[in-house]
Write a protein that holds these residues in place. Structure first.
Motif, PDB file in Angstrom:
ATOM      1  N   SER A 181     -41.298  30.010  58.131  1.00  0.00           N
ATOM      2  CA  SER A 181     -42.415  29.151  58.544  1.00  0.00           C
ATOM      3  C   SER A 181     -43.511  30.036  59.106  1.00  0.00           C
ATOM      4  O   SER A 181     -43.245  30.911  59.931  1.00  0.00           O
ATOM      5  CB  SER A 181     -41.947  28.155  59.608  1.00  0.00           C
ATOM      6  OG  SER A 181     -40.928  27.321  59.095  1.00  0.00           O
ATOM      7  N   VAL A 182     -44.740  29.809  58.648  1.00  0.00           N
ATOM      8  CA  VAL A 182     -45.870  30.635  59.074  1.00  0.00           C
ATOM      9  C   VAL A 182     -46.932  29.731  59.708  1.00  0.00           C
ATOM     10  O   VAL A 182     -47.454  28.831  59.050  1.00  0.00           O
ATOM     11  CB  VAL A 182     -46.484  31.406  57.880  1.00  0.00           C
ATOM     12  CG1 VAL A 182     -47.638  32.281  58.346  1.00  0.00           C
ATOM     13  CG2 VAL A 182     -45.416  32.241  57.174  1.00  0.00           C
ATOM     14  N   PRO A 183     -47.242  29.965  60.990  1.00  0.00           N
ATOM     15  CA  PRO A 183     -48.232  29.128  61.673  1.00  0.00           C
ATOM     16  C   PRO A 183     -49.663  29.555  61.364  1.00  0.00           C
ATOM     17  O   PRO A 183     -50.382  30.058  62.217  1.00  0.00           O
ATOM     18  CB  PRO A 183     -47.887  29.322  63.153  1.00  0.00           C
ATOM     19  CG  PRO A 183     -47.336  30.715  63.213  1.00  0.00           C
ATOM     20  CD  PRO A 183     -46.624  30.935  61.900  1.00  0.00           C
ATOM     21  N   ILE A 184     -50.054  29.387  60.130  1.00  0.00           N
ATOM     22  CA  ILE A 184     -51.424  29.693  59.720  1.00  0.00           C
ATOM     23  C   ILE A 184     -52.041  28.409  59.188  1.00  0.00           C
ATOM     24  O   ILE A 184     -51.348  27.585  58.582  1.00  0.00           O
ATOM     25  CB  ILE A 184     -51.460  30.815  58.648  1.00  0.00           C
ATOM     26  CG1 ILE A 184     -52.899  31.256  58.362  1.00  0.00           C
ATOM     27  CG2 ILE A 184     -50.755  30.386  57.385  1.00  0.00           C
ATOM     28  CD1 ILE A 184     -53.011  32.463  57.443  1.00  0.00           C
ATOM     29  N   GLY A 185     -53.321  28.213  59.415  1.00  0.00           N
ATOM     30  CA  GLY A 185     -53.996  27.019  58.922  1.00  0.00           C
ATOM     31  C   GLY A 185     -53.361  25.762  59.472  1.00  0.00           C
ATOM     32  O   GLY A 185     -53.267  25.572  60.682  1.00  0.00           O
ATOM     33  N   ARG A 186     -52.861  24.918  58.567  1.00  0.00           N
ATOM     34  CA  ARG A 186     -52.184  23.679  58.970  1.00  0.00           C
ATOM     35  C   ARG A 186     -50.678  23.809  58.815  1.00  0.00           C
ATOM     36  O   ARG A 186     -49.985  22.842  58.590  1.00  0.00           O
ATOM     37  CB  ARG A 186     -52.748  22.504  58.165  1.00  0.00           C
ATOM     38  CG  ARG A 186     -54.219  22.270  58.459  1.00  0.00           C
ATOM     39  CD  ARG A 186     -54.830  21.108  57.692  1.00  0.00           C
ATOM     40  NE  ARG A 186     -56.265  21.113  57.928  1.00  0.00           N
ATOM     41  CZ  ARG A 186     -57.146  21.720  57.132  1.00  0.00           C
ATOM     42  NH1 ARG A 186     -56.749  22.312  56.025  1.00  0.00           N
ATOM     43  NH2 ARG A 186     -58.433  21.695  57.430  1.00  0.00           N
ATOM     44  N   ASN A 187     -50.196  25.036  58.925  1.00  0.00           N
ATOM     45  CA  ASN A 187     -48.781  25.416  58.857  1.00  0.00           C
ATOM     46  C   ASN A 187     -48.267  25.413  57.416  1.00  0.00           C
ATOM     47  O   ASN A 187     -48.458  24.440  56.692  1.00  0.00           O
ATOM     48  CB  ASN A 187     -47.894  24.520  59.720  1.00  0.00           C
ATOM     49  CG  ASN A 187     -48.275  24.599  61.176  1.00  0.00           C
ATOM     50  OD1 ASN A 187     -48.529  25.686  61.701  1.00  0.00           O
ATOM     51  ND2 ASN A 187     -48.340  23.453  61.838  1.00  0.00           N
ATOM     52  N   ILE A 188     -47.665  26.520  57.045  1.00  0.00           N
ATOM     53  CA  ILE A 188     -47.116  26.648  55.696  1.00  0.00           C
ATOM     54  C   ILE A 188     -45.657  27.097  55.763  1.00  0.00           C
ATOM     55  O   ILE A 188     -45.214  27.666  56.774  1.00  0.00           O
ATOM     56  CB  ILE A 188     -47.907  27.654  54.829  1.00  0.00           C
ATOM     57  CG1 ILE A 188     -47.842  29.078  55.402  1.00  0.00           C
ATOM     58  CG2 ILE A 188     -49.345  27.188  54.634  1.00  0.00           C
ATOM     59  CD1 ILE A 188     -48.408  30.139  54.475  1.00  0.00           C
ATOM     60  N   GLN A 189     -44.940  26.838  54.696  1.00  0.00           N
ATOM     61  CA  GLN A 189     -43.624  27.419  54.479  1.00  0.00           C
ATOM     62  C   GLN A 189     -43.796  28.404  53.342  1.00  0.00           C
ATOM     63  O   GLN A 189     -44.241  28.035  52.264  1.00  0.00           O
ATOM     64  CB  GLN A 189     -42.593  26.335  54.137  1.00  0.00           C
ATOM     65  CG  GLN A 189     -41.175  26.813  54.213  1.00  0.00           C
ATOM     66  CD  GLN A 189     -40.715  27.117  55.648  1.00  0.00           C
ATOM     67  OE1 GLN A 189     -41.278  26.615  56.597  1.00  0.00           O
ATOM     68  NE2 GLN A 189     -39.709  27.955  55.781  1.00  0.00           N
ATOM     69  N   PHE A 190     -43.463  29.651  53.613  1.00  0.00           N
ATOM     70  CA  PHE A 190     -43.638  30.740  52.658  1.00  0.00           C
ATOM     71  C   PHE A 190     -42.271  31.169  52.167  1.00  0.00           C
ATOM     72  O   PHE A 190     -41.426  31.565  52.969  1.00  0.00           O
ATOM     73  CB  PHE A 190     -44.391  31.893  53.339  1.00  0.00           C
ATOM     74  CG  PHE A 190     -44.593  33.114  52.501  1.00  0.00           C
ATOM     75  CD1 PHE A 190     -44.817  33.032  51.137  1.00  0.00           C
ATOM     76  CD2 PHE A 190     -44.572  34.367  53.086  1.00  0.00           C
ATOM     77  CE1 PHE A 190     -45.016  34.161  50.370  1.00  0.00           C
ATOM     78  CE2 PHE A 190     -44.770  35.514  52.338  1.00  0.00           C
ATOM     79  CZ  PHE A 190     -44.989  35.413  50.973  1.00  0.00           C
ATOM     80  N   SER A 191     -42.048  31.074  50.884  1.00  0.00           N
ATOM     81  CA  SER A 191     -40.729  31.364  50.324  1.00  0.00           C
ATOM     82  C   SER A 191     -40.854  32.313  49.148  1.00  0.00           C
ATOM     83  O   SER A 191     -41.817  32.254  48.377  1.00  0.00           O
ATOM     84  CB  SER A 191     -40.058  30.072  49.845  1.00  0.00           C
ATOM     85  OG  SER A 191     -40.036  29.111  50.889  1.00  0.00           O
ATOM     86  N   ALA A 192     -39.852  33.173  49.016  1.00  0.00           N
ATOM     87  CA  ALA A 192     -39.772  34.090  47.875  1.00  0.00           C
ATOM     88  C   ALA A 192     -38.447  33.848  47.172  1.00  0.00           C
ATOM     89  O   ALA A 192     -37.400  33.768  47.822  1.00  0.00           O
ATOM     90  CB  ALA A 192     -39.869  35.529  48.351  1.00  0.00           C
ATOM     91  N   LYS A 193     -38.509  33.747  45.859  1.00  0.00           N
ATOM     92  CA  LYS A 193     -37.273  33.614  45.088  1.00  0.00           C
ATOM     93  C   LYS A 193     -36.607  34.976  45.018  1.00  0.00           C
ATOM     94  O   LYS A 193     -37.256  35.987  44.727  1.00  0.00           O
ATOM     95  CB  LYS A 193     -37.557  33.081  43.695  1.00  0.00           C
ATOM     96  CG  LYS A 193     -36.314  32.704  42.926  1.00  0.00           C
ATOM     97  CD  LYS A 193     -36.646  31.963  41.647  1.00  0.00           C
ATOM     98  CE  LYS A 193     -35.387  31.623  40.873  1.00  0.00           C
ATOM     99  NZ  LYS A 193     -35.706  30.942  39.597  1.00  0.00           N
ATOM    100  N   ILE A 194     -35.343  35.006  45.312  1.00  0.00           N
ATOM    101  CA  ILE A 194     -34.605  36.278  45.370  1.00  0.00           C
ATOM    102  C   ILE A 194     -34.484  36.867  43.968  1.00  0.00           C
ATOM    103  O   ILE A 194     -34.173  36.164  43.006  1.00  0.00           O
ATOM    104  CB  ILE A 194     -33.223  36.063  46.004  1.00  0.00           C
ATOM    105  CG1 ILE A 194     -33.406  35.611  47.464  1.00  0.00           C
ATOM    106  CG2 ILE A 194     -32.378  37.330  45.930  1.00  0.00           C
ATOM    107  CD1 ILE A 194     -32.144  35.145  48.136  1.00  0.00           C
TER     108      ILE A 194
END
Length: 195
Positions: A181-194
């Motif tokens: 979870s990244v508290p930028i802007g209006r909050n985002i969930q940042f995910s990377a596929k392994i």
């Protein structure tokens, strides 16, 4: 960024800011633009990873589409923009055209849960910015389509809220993703596929 793109983005940011103070705009017609800080981060990620096959679910008025299209222009890529509301597709097409980036975007009108599975190319980068209760269902589709090492950004995901927590927990339990979870802007969930 050239003056033409900046002018359109600034105009949309101003309209969005004004609209957020009003109650007389129906929810389905609201702009709901990506926060400018999030848009900048998305652009930087696409450019730095040289992502070419870019997908967004939820176009609204095309603000995020402009950022994605500009990044696609730099990487030699293309954006597929999925939106259920035909009025929003029309608005977005006009705004992207005014920004001079229409040649980098394919607009696909329809329910993203139905149109997303029709995309045949492996996706390098995905942005979902639509109704949050759809995120888990969209994730079940994207987990098959996103390339190993590809990124998924989900906007408006705020830890501590019921719908967001369900989505976050689904991602954390999924062995194919690393997520934060990244508290930028209006909050985002940042995910990377392994990989």
């Amino acid at each position: 960024m050239n003056d033409q793109i900046t002018k359109v983005l600034n105009h949309l940011e101003k309209l969005d800011e004004e609209e957020r103070t009003r109650d007389d705009v129906p929810q389905e017609d609201r702009m709901f633009t990506l926060h400018p800080d999030t848009a900048q981060l998305v652009h930087m990620l696409i450019e730095s990873t040289q992502s070419k096959n870019i997908v967004e679910v939820g176009v609204a008025h095309g603000y995020s589409t402009i950022w994605l299209a500009r990044a696609a222009k730099l990487t030699g890529g293309r954006v597929k923009s999925l939106e259920i509301n035909p009025k929003n597709v029309e608005r977005a097409q006009i705004n992207v055209q005014n920004a001079g980036l229409i040649n980098y975007v394919d607009f696909i009108q329809g329910d993203g849960l139905k149109t997303l599975p029709l995309i045949e190319e492996t996706i390098d980068f995905a942005l979902i910015d639509c109704w949050e209760w759809l995120y888990i269902d969209l994730l079940s589709i994207l987990r098959k389509q996103l390339k190993p090492g590809g990124f998924l950004i989900a906007d408006n995901v705020t830890p501590g809220t019921e719908t967001s927590d369900k989505f976050i927990n689904t991602l954390k339990k999924d062995p194919l993703f690393n997520t934060v979870s990244v508290p930028i802007g209006r909050n985002i969930q940042f995910s990377a596929k392994i990989s």
